[in-house]
Design a protein around this motif. Sequence first.
Motif, short mmCIF file in Angstrom:
data_model
loop_
_atom_site.label_atom_id
_atom_site.label_comp_id
_atom_site.label_asym_id
_atom_site.label_seq_id
_atom_site.Cartn_x
_atom_site.Cartn_y
_atom_site.Cartn_z
N ALA A 6 6.61 58.44 -61.94
CA ALA A 6 7.63 58.12 -62.93
C ALA A 6 8.95 57.63 -62.32
N ASP A 7 9.37 58.21 -61.17
CA ASP A 7 10.66 57.79 -60.60
C ASP A 7 10.49 56.72 -59.51
N ASN A 8 9.29 56.11 -59.44
CA ASN A 8 8.99 55.03 -58.50
C ASN A 8 9.19 55.39 -57.04
N SER A 9 9.20 56.69 -56.70
CA SER A 9 9.44 57.08 -55.32
C SER A 9 8.16 57.29 -54.52
N GLN A 10 7.04 57.46 -55.16
CA GLN A 10 5.81 57.77 -54.44
C GLN A 10 4.64 57.02 -55.05
N THR A 11 3.89 56.34 -54.21
CA THR A 11 2.66 55.72 -54.69
C THR A 11 1.52 56.69 -54.47
N TYR A 12 0.50 56.58 -55.30
CA TYR A 12 -0.66 57.44 -55.12
C TYR A 12 -1.89 56.76 -55.68
N LYS A 13 -3.03 57.23 -55.20
CA LYS A 13 -4.32 56.68 -55.59
C LYS A 13 -4.98 57.65 -56.55
N ILE A 14 -5.55 57.11 -57.63
CA ILE A 14 -6.27 57.94 -58.60
C ILE A 14 -7.76 57.73 -58.40
N ILE A 15 -8.48 58.83 -58.27
CA ILE A 15 -9.93 58.80 -58.18
C ILE A 15 -10.47 59.57 -59.37
N ARG A 16 -11.11 58.85 -60.27
CA ARG A 16 -11.62 59.48 -61.49
C ARG A 16 -13.11 59.82 -61.32
N VAL A 22 -7.73 68.55 -62.42
CA VAL A 22 -7.04 67.55 -61.62
C VAL A 22 -6.63 68.20 -60.30
N SER A 23 -6.72 67.44 -59.21
CA SER A 23 -6.32 67.97 -57.90
C SER A 23 -5.54 66.90 -57.16
N LEU A 24 -4.81 67.36 -56.16
CA LEU A 24 -3.90 66.51 -55.41
C LEU A 24 -4.13 66.75 -53.93
N VAL A 32 -1.41 59.59 -50.78
CA VAL A 32 -1.53 60.65 -51.78
C VAL A 32 -2.67 60.29 -52.71
N GLU A 33 -3.61 61.23 -52.88
CA GLU A 33 -4.76 61.01 -53.77
C GLU A 33 -4.75 62.05 -54.88
N VAL A 34 -5.03 61.57 -56.07
CA VAL A 34 -5.18 62.45 -57.23
C VAL A 34 -6.61 62.29 -57.72
N SER A 43 -0.54 59.05 -68.18
CA SER A 43 0.76 59.72 -68.35
C SER A 43 0.67 61.20 -67.95
N LYS A 44 -0.47 61.82 -68.21
CA LYS A 44 -0.67 63.21 -67.81
C LYS A 44 -0.78 63.33 -66.30
N ILE A 45 -1.45 62.36 -65.69
CA ILE A 45 -1.59 62.34 -64.23
C ILE A 45 -0.21 62.13 -63.60
N ASP A 46 0.58 61.21 -64.15
CA ASP A 46 1.95 60.98 -63.66
C ASP A 46 2.77 62.26 -63.72
N GLY A 47 2.65 62.99 -64.82
CA GLY A 47 3.37 64.25 -64.97
C GLY A 47 2.94 65.28 -63.94
N PHE A 48 1.63 65.34 -63.70
CA PHE A 48 1.10 66.26 -62.70
C PHE A 48 1.67 65.94 -61.33
N VAL A 49 1.65 64.67 -60.96
CA VAL A 49 2.18 64.26 -59.64
C VAL A 49 3.67 64.56 -59.56
#
Length: 185
Positions: A6-16, A22-24, A32-34, A43-49
């Motif tokens: 959300a704050d554009n400070s961290q990129t991450y990869k989503i693996i569905r 959900v895990s990090l 960073v992998e989610v 949006s829920k994943i963004d909130g989790f991160v």
Amino acid sequence: MNYKNADNSQTYKIIRSDRRTVSLSVKLDGTVEVRAPVNMPKSKIDGFVSSHSDWIEKVIEENKNRRRNYSKYSIDDSELDYYIKYAKKTVPERVEYWSSATGLKPSKVSISKAKTRHGSCSSTGHINISVYIMKYPPECIDYVIIHELCHLKYFNHSKDFWNLVGIYCPDYKNIKKILNGQTKK
């Protein structure tokens, strides 16, 4: 695919996948992998991160220290055979010593070429010790062996686990700093 939180400070990869939770994870290179359920909204994943951003930054910084430390203690191909022979002689002797001291006996002991972990313990009691630990001071080698043996009693990192490690390796906190590149030996 990489995303920004959300704050554009961290990129991450989503693996569905067909998982329920959900895990990090943060890789040694800072990736960073989610891992998330297939139907979980982004949006829920963004909130989790975002809710774990302090932890992510802490792990990224620790990994930077580890990478510096790994280069200091790295083993090049020309040295690998020597250190494998050294490990095959030293590790069983030290495991035997610490098994006698702790009363904790592994089902099997192996030497691995793992670069991202110094040791591991399986649920069947099989202990792996990385050949790369052999370049560290002897107290670091003993700590890794003690740590893995203590997992035979506590298969977690609970307070009881650390208390048990502390009985046999009272200086474990400082040794962990050496292994994580946070202090020089």
